[in-house]
Design a protein around this motif. Sequence first.
Motif: not given
Length: 218
Positions: A192-195, A201-206
């Motif tokens: 899921g998105l929250f996880f 790392k790609s999400y943590q850039n956003i």
Amino acid sequence: MPPPSLENMVRWRQKPELFVTDLFKDPKTGAAVTLAPWHTEALHAVSEHDRVSIRAARGVGKTAMLAWLCLMRLSCYKDAFNVFTAPRREQMSMAAWREIKKWLACMDSHMRDNFEVQASRIYMPGLRNEAVATTVGAGSYEGLQGIHDGNLMFFVDEANGVADSVLDVVLGSTTTAGAKILLTGNPRVSAGLFFRTHCSKSYQNIWKTIRVSAFDMV
């Protein structure tokens, strides 16, 4: 009752922790509120970032932070529109909404009189500033569609229980400049998105992410 002065609004927007310490008393002791370091970090994170995800243990004061943030945005931003959502109805009525009512009772009376509280809506009479509560389940997002506003903010509590299809609608509503989304919860499942906001790392850039352990209480 007149809204807060421009001087205070600017001050509280720059240092949102002062909104809490200036206006609230501890509901248990009546003394000044003491914020945990992570509270201050989270309040600033929302001011400085449009997408914030907070992974928090239970009992660290997460719901209090959501209440302070909601009331701060209603007090300091023109046409502020806060949308609270969670997977289950009881999470809205028994958690965030009850916490907001608790802190309103501990708020400076001159500010408190600016707010009206209903079962699923908090608003400031004479202004367009309001907060509303809605609930979502897997694949159920009709109540979230069509919401777009400049000072819109989504508060998604227990975000690990909200389906990605619902969060996609939330993300689509926060494309307007100034719109924000805050995810809170504890990713108990590795999907899921929250996880992904905390483990990819790609999400943590956003996303601006914060992790709060059980040892981070006041």
